[in-house]
Design a protein around this motif. Structure first.
Motif, PDB file in Angstrom:
ATOM      1  N   UNK A 129      13.536  14.433  18.602  1.00 18.74           N
ATOM      2  CA  UNK A 129      14.080  14.122  17.274  1.00 18.74           C
ATOM      3  C   UNK A 129      14.242  12.629  17.020  1.00 18.74           C
ATOM      4  N   UNK A 130      14.660  11.874  18.052  1.00 15.45           N
ATOM      5  CA  UNK A 130      14.836  10.433  17.867  1.00 15.45           C
ATOM      6  C   UNK A 130      13.504   9.752  17.584  1.00 15.45           C
ATOM      7  N   UNK A 131      12.474  10.093  18.359  1.00 13.92           N
ATOM      8  CA  UNK A 131      11.154   9.513  18.128  1.00 13.92           C
ATOM      9  C   UNK A 131      10.618   9.910  16.754  1.00 13.92           C
ATOM     10  N   UNK A 132      10.904  11.144  16.325  1.00 17.74           N
ATOM     11  CA  UNK A 132      10.456  11.584  15.007  1.00 17.74           C
ATOM     12  C   UNK A 132      11.140  10.777  13.918  1.00 17.74           C
ATOM     13  N   UNK A 133      12.445  10.522  14.094  1.00 23.98           N
ATOM     14  CA  UNK A 133      13.201   9.749  13.109  1.00 23.98           C
ATOM     15  C   UNK A 133      12.722   8.307  13.029  1.00 23.98           C
ATOM     16  N   UNK A 134      12.097   7.798  14.093  1.00 21.31           N
ATOM     17  CA  UNK A 134      11.551   6.447  14.087  1.00 21.31           C
ATOM     18  C   UNK A 134      10.101   6.452  13.610  1.00 21.31           C
ATOM     19  N   UNK A 135       9.346   7.473  14.012  1.00 20.79           N
ATOM     20  CA  UNK A 135       7.914   7.518  13.703  1.00 20.79           C
ATOM     21  C   UNK A 135       7.656   7.683  12.213  1.00 20.79           C
ATOM     22  N   UNK A 136       8.459   8.483  11.528  1.00 21.90           N
ATOM     23  CA  UNK A 136       8.226   8.709  10.094  1.00 21.90           C
ATOM     24  C   UNK A 136       8.436   7.423   9.287  1.00 21.90           C
ATOM     25  N   UNK A 137       9.580   6.700   9.448  1.00 17.48           N
ATOM     26  CA  UNK A 137       9.709   5.422   8.724  1.00 17.48           C
ATOM     27  C   UNK A 137       8.663   4.396   9.139  1.00 17.48           C
ATOM     28  N   UNK A 138       8.287   4.401  10.432  1.00 15.76           N
ATOM     29  CA  UNK A 138       7.242   3.482  10.872  1.00 15.76           C
ATOM     30  C   UNK A 138       5.916   3.787  10.212  1.00 15.76           C
ATOM     31  N   UNK A 139       5.602   5.063  10.078  1.00 14.16           N
ATOM     32  CA  UNK A 139       4.365   5.472   9.414  1.00 14.16           C
ATOM     33  C   UNK A 139       4.406   5.103   7.934  1.00 14.16           C
ATOM     34  N   UNK A 140       5.564   5.291   7.303  1.00 15.52           N
ATOM     35  CA  UNK A 140       5.712   4.933   5.886  1.00 15.52           C
ATOM     36  C   UNK A 140       5.517   3.427   5.688  1.00 15.52           C
ATOM     37  N   UNK A 141       6.139   2.621   6.559  1.00 10.98           N
ATOM     38  CA  UNK A 141       5.981   1.173   6.467  1.00 10.98           C
ATOM     39  C   UNK A 141       4.526   0.763   6.666  1.00 10.98           C
ATOM     40  N   UNK A 142       3.871   1.381   7.634  1.00  8.99           N
ATOM     41  CA  UNK A 142       2.472   1.053   7.907  1.00  8.99           C
ATOM     42  C   UNK A 142       1.581   1.392   6.724  1.00  8.99           C
ATOM     43  N   UNK A 143       1.818   2.551   6.119  1.00 14.02           N
ATOM     44  CA  UNK A 143       1.001   2.940   4.969  1.00 14.02           C
ATOM     45  C   UNK A 143       1.271   2.043   3.771  1.00 14.02           C
ATOM     46  N   UNK A 144       2.509   1.557   3.650  1.00 16.86           N
ATOM     47  CA  UNK A 144       2.798   0.603   2.582  1.00 16.86           C
ATOM     48  C   UNK A 144       1.999  -0.676   2.734  1.00 16.86           C
ATOM     49  N   UNK A 145       1.870  -1.166   3.975  1.00 17.12           N
ATOM     50  CA  UNK A 145       1.071  -2.368   4.221  1.00 17.12           C
ATOM     51  C   UNK A 145      -0.412  -2.083   4.014  1.00 17.12           C
ATOM     52  N   UNK A 146      -0.852  -0.898   4.416  1.00 21.90           N
ATOM     53  CA  UNK A 146      -2.231  -0.497   4.172  1.00 21.90           C
ATOM     54  C   UNK A 146      -2.512  -0.415   2.679  1.00 21.90           C
ATOM     55  N   UNK A 147      -1.482  -0.031   1.920  1.00 17.65           N
ATOM     56  CA  UNK A 147      -1.630   0.059   0.475  1.00 17.65           C
ATOM     57  C   UNK A 147      -1.930  -1.279  -0.184  1.00 17.65           C
ATOM     58  N   UNK A 148      -1.455  -2.377   0.423  1.00 18.94           N
ATOM     59  CA  UNK A 148      -1.752  -3.695  -0.147  1.00 18.94           C
ATOM     60  C   UNK A 148      -3.246  -3.969  -0.105  1.00 18.94           C
ATOM     61  N   UNK A 149      -3.888  -3.602   0.997  1.00 21.49           N
ATOM     62  CA  UNK A 149      -5.341  -3.779   1.079  1.00 21.49           C
ATOM     63  C   UNK A 149      -6.044  -2.912   0.049  1.00 21.49           C
ATOM     64  N   UNK A 150      -5.566  -1.699  -0.144  1.00 19.62           N
ATOM     65  CA  UNK A 150      -6.158  -0.830  -1.167  1.00 19.62           C
ATOM     66  C   UNK A 150      -5.982  -1.429  -2.551  1.00 19.62           C
ATOM     67  N   UNK A 151      -4.778  -1.967  -2.826  1.00 17.27           N
ATOM     68  CA  UNK A 151      -4.523  -2.565  -4.140  1.00 17.27           C
ATOM     69  C   UNK A 151      -5.416  -3.771  -4.369  1.00 17.27           C
ATOM     70  N   UNK A 152      -5.610  -4.581  -3.329  1.00 16.55           N
ATOM     71  CA  UNK A 152      -6.475  -5.754  -3.465  1.00 16.55           C
ATOM     72  C   UNK A 152      -7.920  -5.344  -3.730  1.00 16.55           C
ATOM     73  N   UNK A 153      -8.329  -4.225  -3.157  1.00 16.38           N
ATOM     74  CA  UNK A 153      -9.694  -3.733  -3.383  1.00 16.38           C
ATOM     75  C   UNK A 153      -9.831  -3.131  -4.778  1.00 16.38           C
ATOM     76  N   UNK A 154      -8.822  -2.378  -5.172  1.00 11.50           N
ATOM     77  CA  UNK A 154      -8.880  -1.701  -6.454  1.00 11.50           C
ATOM     78  C   UNK A 154      -8.791  -2.660  -7.630  1.00 11.50           C
ATOM     79  N   UNK A 155      -8.284  -3.875  -7.400  1.00 13.73           N
ATOM     80  CA  UNK A 155      -8.143  -4.809  -8.510  1.00 13.73           C
ATOM     81  C   UNK A 155      -9.502  -5.189  -9.079  1.00 13.73           C
ATOM     82  N   UNK A 156     -10.542  -5.014  -8.312  1.00 14.19           N
ATOM     83  CA  UNK A 156     -11.877  -5.350  -8.776  1.00 14.19           C
ATOM     84  C   UNK A 156     -12.464  -4.276  -9.697  1.00 14.19           C
ATOM     85  N   UNK A 157     -11.772  -3.121  -9.795  1.00 17.91           N
ATOM     86  CA  UNK A 157     -12.266  -2.033 -10.622  1.00 17.91           C
ATOM     87  C   UNK A 157     -11.441  -1.920 -11.895  1.00 17.91           C
ATOM     88  N   UNK A 158     -12.093  -1.624 -12.997  1.00 18.28           N
ATOM     89  CA  UNK A 158     -11.363  -1.431 -14.248  1.00 18.28           C
ATOM     90  C   UNK A 158     -10.522  -0.152 -14.181  1.00 18.28           C
TER      91      UNK A 158
END
Length: 252
Positions: A129-158
């Motif tokens: 349970x402790x690792x799960x409670x850490x892994x989920x927020x860590x995964x959310x944070x990681x996907x948020x940072x990954x989202x910046x790359x997606x946003x930078x790529x998508x800015x080139x599309x209308x």
């Protein structure tokens, strides 16, 4: 600044009837399909894994479409120029938006677990349970940072949805969020290995089921996401300079 920006955009998304509808209904539908899929396959012992996988799918969908629409929504609202003109890196302006979409997607994990427990009686017996409670927020944070790359790529599309739509299911498929990567063709393995979604899903699943060590997977997920963050910041800076020079910020 990043924390306040993320909080602001979470509040902004909570005012959107479309965002609320998708956030409430989509994870529940995915969890229901996942439960019946695993039951039909004669694997009732893996129902907890199905609920966790459906939650991860919800988080990924939120990040993908939220990041894709991060620039587009600001453009439609007429605030993109003001954001870019702010005396700070454009990455620091867009990152709170992508983090907010990931935080909003966290509801998907909570909803799928509660839905599975209340409706299907899935016991929430996490191996760590402790690792799960850490892994989920860590995964959310990681996907948020990954989202910046997606946003930078998508800015080139209308229309960013033109790229976001076909990326939704293929990414969660090759990342092993619901279907084990061992069941996929071998050529998908290198694709999944470079995606933070693969390692984040593995870390959360390992914490829930005890199928492997959690921390190495979570560390690799965060390391890849930091690389995406750096690439996204570089891409955002180049796009900004290009749009300024051509005076096409609202159209680029």
């Amino acid at each position: 600044m990043i924390a306040l920006g993320a909080l602001l955009h979470v509040k902004h998304q909570s005012r959107s009837s479309l965002e609320i509808t998708i956030a409430v209904l989509l994870p529940v539908v995915q969890a229901t399909l996942a439960v019946y899929l695993f039951r039909a396959g004669g694997q009732p012992d893996r129902l907890l894994e199905a609920a966790v996988g459906a939650g991860l799918m919800g988080i990924w969908s939120s990040v993908l479409f939220g990041s894709g629409g991060a620039i587009q929504n600001q453009r439609w609202q007429g605030t993109l120029e003001m954001l870019i003109l702010a005396p700070r890196s454009p990455a620091l302006v867009i990152l709170p938006i992508t983090l907010a979409t990931a935080l909003t997607g966290t509801y998907a994990m909570i909803a799928t677990l509660l839905w599975g427990r209340l409706l299907y009686g899935i016991p929430l017996d996490f191996a760590d349970p402790l690792a799960f409670a850490v892994a989920v927020p860590g995964c959310v944070l990681a996907l948020g940072m990954f989202g910046l790359l997606l946003a930078a790529t998508f800015v080139l599309l209308r229309n960013a949805n033109a790229l976001a739509n076909p990326l939704d299911y293929p990414i969660w498929l090759v990342s092993g969020m619901l279907v084990p990567v061992t069941a996929l063709p071998g050529w998908t393995t290198p694709i999944g290995a470079v995606l933070p979604t693969t390692w984040g899903a593995r870390a959360v699943r390992e914490a829930a089921t005890g199928s492997g060590p959690v921390w190495p997977s979570l560390g690799i997920c965060l390391a890849i996401s930091l690389g995406c963050l750096a690439l996204g910041a570089l891409a955002m800076s180049r796009v900004e300079r290009r749009a300024r020079a051509a005076a096409t910020l609202a159209l680029a």
